[in-house]
Design a protein around this motif. Structure first.
Motif, PDB file in Angstrom:
ATOM      1  N   VAL A 127     -88.449  -2.145 -24.278  1.00 29.35           N
ATOM      2  CA  VAL A 127     -88.643  -3.548 -23.899  1.00 29.35           C
ATOM      3  C   VAL A 127     -88.241  -3.708 -22.440  1.00 29.35           C
ATOM      4  O   VAL A 127     -87.154  -3.275 -22.028  1.00 29.35           O
ATOM      5  CB  VAL A 127     -87.805  -4.497 -24.776  1.00 29.35           C
ATOM      6  CG1 VAL A 127     -88.065  -5.956 -24.381  1.00 29.35           C
ATOM      7  CG2 VAL A 127     -88.127  -4.289 -26.252  1.00 29.35           C
ATOM      8  N   ASN A 128     -89.125  -4.322 -21.648  1.00 26.47           N
ATOM      9  CA  ASN A 128     -88.850  -4.568 -20.236  1.00 26.47           C
ATOM     10  C   ASN A 128     -89.202  -6.003 -19.868  1.00 26.47           C
ATOM     11  O   ASN A 128     -89.972  -6.667 -20.562  1.00 26.47           O
ATOM     12  CB  ASN A 128     -89.661  -3.616 -19.354  1.00 26.47           C
ATOM     13  CG  ASN A 128     -89.130  -2.203 -19.377  1.00 26.47           C
ATOM     14  OD1 ASN A 128     -89.243  -1.501 -20.374  1.00 26.47           O
ATOM     15  ND2 ASN A 128     -88.552  -1.767 -18.283  1.00 26.47           N
ATOM     16  N   MET A 129     -88.647  -6.438 -18.759  1.00 29.92           N
ATOM     17  CA  MET A 129     -88.937  -7.763 -18.223  1.00 29.92           C
ATOM     18  C   MET A 129     -89.470  -7.620 -16.800  1.00 29.92           C
ATOM     19  O   MET A 129     -88.881  -6.914 -15.977  1.00 29.92           O
ATOM     20  CB  MET A 129     -87.682  -8.633 -18.216  1.00 29.92           C
ATOM     21  CG  MET A 129     -87.855  -9.985 -17.539  1.00 29.92           C
ATOM     22  SD  MET A 129     -86.336 -10.972 -17.571  1.00 29.92           S
ATOM     23  CE  MET A 129     -85.228  -9.946 -16.591  1.00 29.92           C
ATOM     24  N   TRP A 130     -90.575  -8.280 -16.528  1.00 31.41           N
ATOM     25  CA  TRP A 130     -91.128  -8.360 -15.179  1.00 31.41           C
ATOM     26  C   TRP A 130     -90.981  -9.806 -14.732  1.00 31.41           C
ATOM     27  O   TRP A 130     -91.302 -10.732 -15.484  1.00 31.41           O
ATOM     28  CB  TRP A 130     -92.598  -7.945 -15.179  1.00 31.41           C
ATOM     29  CG  TRP A 130     -93.240  -7.941 -13.833  1.00 31.41           C
ATOM     30  CD1 TRP A 130     -94.184  -8.803 -13.372  1.00 31.41           C
ATOM     31  CD2 TRP A 130     -92.993  -7.016 -12.770  1.00 31.41           C
ATOM     32  NE1 TRP A 130     -94.545  -8.485 -12.079  1.00 31.41           N
ATOM     33  CE2 TRP A 130     -93.821  -7.387 -11.696  1.00 31.41           C
ATOM     34  CE3 TRP A 130     -92.138  -5.917 -12.636  1.00 31.41           C
ATOM     35  CZ2 TRP A 130     -93.821  -6.691 -10.483  1.00 31.41           C
ATOM     36  CZ3 TRP A 130     -92.143  -5.229 -11.430  1.00 31.41           C
ATOM     37  CH2 TRP A 130     -92.979  -5.612 -10.379  1.00 31.41           C
ATOM     38  N   SER A 152     -85.381  -2.883 -17.507  1.00 29.81           N
ATOM     39  CA  SER A 152     -85.186  -2.518 -18.902  1.00 29.81           C
ATOM     40  C   SER A 152     -84.248  -3.513 -19.569  1.00 29.81           C
ATOM     41  O   SER A 152     -83.216  -3.890 -18.998  1.00 29.81           O
ATOM     42  CB  SER A 152     -84.597  -1.105 -18.994  1.00 29.81           C
ATOM     43  OG  SER A 152     -84.307  -0.768 -20.334  1.00 29.81           O
ATOM     44  N   MET A 153     -84.588  -3.951 -20.782  1.00 30.46           N
ATOM     45  CA  MET A 153     -83.772  -4.905 -21.514  1.00 30.46           C
ATOM     46  C   MET A 153     -82.945  -4.155 -22.548  1.00 30.46           C
ATOM     47  O   MET A 153     -83.429  -3.246 -23.219  1.00 30.46           O
ATOM     48  CB  MET A 153     -84.647  -5.970 -22.179  1.00 30.46           C
ATOM     49  CG  MET A 153     -85.527  -6.736 -21.205  1.00 30.46           C
ATOM     50  SD  MET A 153     -86.351  -8.181 -21.932  1.00 30.46           S
ATOM     51  CE  MET A 153     -84.982  -9.360 -21.997  1.00 30.46           C
ATOM     52  N   GLY A 179     -94.839  -0.942 -20.901  1.00 29.54           N
ATOM     53  CA  GLY A 179     -95.774  -1.858 -20.267  1.00 29.54           C
ATOM     54  C   GLY A 179     -97.153  -1.897 -20.867  1.00 29.54           C
ATOM     55  O   GLY A 179     -98.032  -2.608 -20.360  1.00 29.54           O
ATOM     56  N   SER A 180     -97.375  -1.179 -21.971  1.00 30.26           N
ATOM     57  CA  SER A 180     -98.719  -1.132 -22.566  1.00 30.26           C
ATOM     58  C   SER A 180     -99.030  -2.361 -23.413  1.00 30.26           C
ATOM     59  O   SER A 180    -100.189  -2.622 -23.730  1.00 30.26           O
ATOM     60  CB  SER A 180     -98.873   0.136 -23.411  1.00 30.26           C
ATOM     61  OG  SER A 180     -97.958   0.142 -24.496  1.00 30.26           O
TER      62      SER A 180
END
Length: 347
Positions: free
Chosen positions: A166-169, A187-188, A214-215
């Protein structure tokens, strides 16, 4: 939806205004800084640079003023950033006069220093020894350049179980300034409650929660630069909230009877183990007398209380209570208190 929690040990409430000390081993309730956000906006931020033993992982700073005002909302406070080999840094408001350094908070063997008195309104370097003793210095102890302070807020995300990462942009629209160097962003970190968290600078107004490197991702989400919760569903739709969804419950009333020599009884209330407190600083809020009981209204999400008197110098131990229901507490003395969920008959 699970409730946001965090590994919690408790804290030495070394407040000079009180003679009762709440030890880390004895209580989980830490003074919530309900006024902290407002105070921090008007306060200057000063750096805290800490050297810790090699086996202290993810060191955190818990900080407060002598009047009980905390720099952070819940224990263990702010996780520090790596500065140099063995040295970490963060920033605290300039009113801070007391600091605890802790580490290994996500393990079964957390460690922490005792409360360390520091000078307010100045940068401090702290050296922590293997035995958890600590010493403060006010001259530079490490030559590494401390990054400039950037105000941030916390983003909480609850995502589909199929997401392996899980990531945050995050960015500022319409100018397109990005908060992070490259996609998929920050990265979260997953908490025990299933929520993921990360920090973003307060100047961003847009973000994307994405998974699996990111997919998969949400659409662009317009936000305000303050703590928020995003629930992401399997179809990549989402719900956005600026208050903890698990804490949207009705208030309850805590009733108490105390010994005759307990003057001006107060209630201290919090949620364990995440450490979110109902009131700003110890000893909590004053209870009002009605129909033979002292009473106070508190948030329905609390699950722990302390009844205290004489400006907090006498108190019960931590009392676990059910959430969402009124509670009655009969205090015989500091060592003995009974909890009821219906008004007891008192002879």
């Amino acid at each position: 939806m699970k409730k946001i929690t965090a590994i919690l040990t408790a804290l030495l409430l070394g407040v000079s205004a009180m003679s009762a000390t709440v030890l880390a081993e004895e209580t989980e309730g830490l003074p919530e800084a309900a006024e902290t956000v407002e105070e921090t906006e008007s306060a200057e931020m000063v750096s805290v640079v800490v050297q810790v033993p090699d086996d202290w992982a993810s060191p955190c700073v818990w900080a407060w003023a002598d009047d009980g005002t905390n720099a952070f909302e819940s224990w263990p406070g702010e996780e520090m950033e790596l500065l140099d080999d063995g040295w970490y840094y963060t920033y605290v408001p300039d009113y801070v006069q007391n600091i605890i350094i802790s580490a290994n908070n996500d393990t079964d063997t957390p460690v922490q220093t005792e409360g360390l008195v520091v000078e307010a309104d100045t940068a401090v370097w702290i050296s922590v020894a293997e035995d958890a003793s600590a010493e403060a210095f006010y001259k530079v102890q490490n030559s590494a350049e401390i990054p400039e302070y950037v105000e941030t807020f916390i983003v909480h995300a609850y995502v589909p179980l199929s997401w392996e990462t899980v990531n945050m942009w995050a960015w500022s629209a319409p100018d397109g300034t990005n908060a992070f160097e490259a996609w998929p962003g920050e990265s979260m970190e997953e908490g025990e409650d299933g929520w993921f968290t990360a920090k973003a600078p307060t100047w961003v107004n847009s973000l994307i929660i994405n998974g699996n490197e990111g997919s998969v991702q949400t659409e662009d989400i317009t936000i305000e630069g303050q703590e928020l919760w995003i629930t992401v569903y399997k179809d990549l739709t989402y719900e956005l909230a600026y208050e903890d969804p698990e804490k949207d419950v009705e208030n309850i009333t805590v009733y108490a009877q105390v010994p005759e020599d307990w003057e001006s009884p107060c209630c201290w209330a919090w949620s364990a183990p995440d450490g979110t407190n109902a009131f700003t600083s110890w000893p909590g809020e004053a209870m009002t007398e009605e129909d033979g009981w002292y009473a106070i209204e508190v948030p329905g999400w609390i699950n722990s209380v302390i009844i205290n008197g004489n400006e907090g110098s006498v108190q019960t131990s931590d009392l676990s209570v059910d959430t969402g229901v009124d509670v009655w507490v009969i205090v015989t003395d500091a060592e003995n208190a009974e909890v009821y969920y219906e008004e007891p008959v008192v002879e």
